[in-house]
Design a protein around this motif. Structure first.
Motif, PDB file in Angstrom:
ATOM      1  N   LEU A   1     -30.015 138.025   1.937  1.00  0.00           N
ATOM      2  CA  LEU A   1     -28.719 138.250   1.293  1.00  0.00           C
ATOM      3  C   LEU A   1     -28.700 139.586   0.560  1.00  0.00           C
ATOM      4  O   LEU A   1     -27.706 140.314   0.601  1.00  0.00           O
ATOM      5  N   LYS A   2     -29.795 139.918  -0.094  1.00  0.00           N
ATOM      6  CA  LYS A   2     -29.895 141.203  -0.804  1.00  0.00           C
ATOM      7  C   LYS A   2     -29.842 142.361   0.203  1.00  0.00           C
ATOM      8  O   LYS A   2     -29.180 143.374  -0.039  1.00  0.00           O
TER       9      LYS A   2
ATOM     10  N   GLN B   1     -28.343 142.336   3.087  1.00  0.00           N
ATOM     11  CA  GLN B   1     -26.949 142.427   3.538  1.00  0.00           C
ATOM     12  C   GLN B   1     -26.092 143.131   2.484  1.00  0.00           C
ATOM     13  O   GLN B   1     -25.239 143.946   2.814  1.00  0.00           O
ATOM     14  N   LYS B   2     -26.329 142.826   1.225  1.00  0.00           N
ATOM     15  CA  LYS B   2     -25.567 143.464   0.145  1.00  0.00           C
ATOM     16  C   LYS B   2     -25.860 144.965   0.109  1.00  0.00           C
ATOM     17  O   LYS B   2     -24.946 145.773  -0.090  1.00  0.00           O
TER      18      LYS B   2
ATOM     19  N   LYS C   1     -23.858 146.463   2.979  1.00  0.00           N
ATOM     20  CA  LYS C   1     -22.410 146.495   2.710  1.00  0.00           C
ATOM     21  C   LYS C   1     -22.070 147.562   1.671  1.00  0.00           C
ATOM     22  O   LYS C   1     -21.074 148.271   1.818  1.00  0.00           O
ATOM     23  N   ASN C   2     -22.886 147.679   0.627  1.00  0.00           N
ATOM     24  CA  ASN C   2     -22.649 148.731  -0.364  1.00  0.00           C
ATOM     25  C   ASN C   2     -22.786 150.113   0.273  1.00  0.00           C
ATOM     26  O   ASN C   2     -22.003 151.015  -0.021  1.00  0.00           O
TER      27      ASN C   2
ATOM     28  N   LYS D   1     -24.131 137.002   7.685  1.00  0.00           N
ATOM     29  CA  LYS D   1     -25.109 136.385   6.796  1.00  0.00           C
ATOM     30  C   LYS D   1     -26.319 135.961   7.628  1.00  0.00           C
ATOM     31  O   LYS D   1     -26.167 135.319   8.668  1.00  0.00           O
TER      32      LYS D   1
END
Length: 190
Positions: free
Chosen positions: A23-24, A26-27, A30-31, A85
Motif C-alpha cells: 500500500l505504501k 502504491q501511495k 500515486k504521489n 491495490k
C-alpha cells in the motif's frame, strides 16, 4: 499446538506487513504521478499560451513543451488510473515487483539522458542548418529541459522506492532456517 498458533499468527502478521508495504508503494507511485502530472499540466497550459505570444526559437520551445507534456500527461493518467491495490502478495511476489519498479525507474533515467543528448544535438544542429534553425533550437532546448525534469523525477522515484524496498530485506532477516539438536527448525524473531 501452541507452536502452530504462534506460526499462524506470525504468518498473519507478515502478510499484514507485506500488504502495508505494498500500500505504501502504491501511495509513493500515486504521489509521483500527481507531481509529474502537475508538471505536465502546467507545461501544457503555459506552453500553449506562450506559443501564441512569442516568436522565433522561443515559440518552438513553448510549442514543444506543450506537445511533450501532452504525451507525458497521457502516460501519467494511464499509470495513475491503472495503479491497482496489491494485497495478498507473497514475499517473493512483493520482492519481484519491488525489483521491477526500481528497474523501470533506472531504465527511464537512461532514456532521460538520451533525451537530453538529443535536445543538445538539435540545438547544435540549429547552428549549421538553413532549414528552420529556430525550430531546431527551440525544440532542442525544450527536449533537453523536459529530459532533465524527467531525469530528476526518475532518480527521485528510484531513490524513494529503493529506500522503501529495504523494508523487504528486513522482513527476511526475521525468519531463518536453523539446525538444532532435534533437526531443522524455523527461527522466527518476534
Amino acid at each position: 499446538m501452541l507452536g502452530l498458533v504462534i506460526l499462524s499468527q506470525q504468518a498473519f502478521c507478515q502478510q499484514a506487513t507485506l500488504d502495508n508495504f505494498n500500500l505504501k508503494k502504491q501511495k509513493i507511485n500515486k504521489n509521483g504521478f500527481l507531481i509529474l502530472g502537475s508538471w505536465s499540466a502546467a507545461n501544457i497550459i503555459y506552453g500553449s499560451i506562450a506559443t501564441s505570444q512569442t516568436q522565433g526559437s522561443n515559440k518552438y520551445f513553448h510549442q514543444m513543451n506543450a506537445i511533450w507534456n501532452g504525451i507525458t500527461l497521457a502516460f501519467v493518467a494511464a499509470g495513475y488510473l491503472g495503479a491497482k491495490k496489491e494485497s495478498g502478495l507473497s514475499y517473493e511476489q512483493a520482492l519481484k515487483k519491488q525489483a521491477t519498479i526500481e528497474k523501470i525507474f533506472l531504465f527511464n533515467a537512461g532514456l532521460d539522458v538520451a533525451y537530453i543528448a538529443v535536445g543538445f544535438y538539435l540545438k547544435e544542429r540549429s547552428k549549421t542548418t538553413a532549414k528552420n534553425p529556430d525550430r531546431l533550437k527551440g525544440h532542442g532546448e525544450s527536449v533537453a529541459l523536459q529530459g532533465s525534469a524527467l531525469l530528476l523525477f526518475d532518480v527521485m522515484m528510484y531513490s524513494i522506492h529503493n529506500s522503501h524496498g529495504k523494508q523487504l530485506y528486513e522482513m527476511a532477516n526475521k525468519v531463518q532456517l536453523a539446525t538444532t539438536e532435534n533437526g531443522i527448525g524455523l527461527l522466527v524473531k518476534l
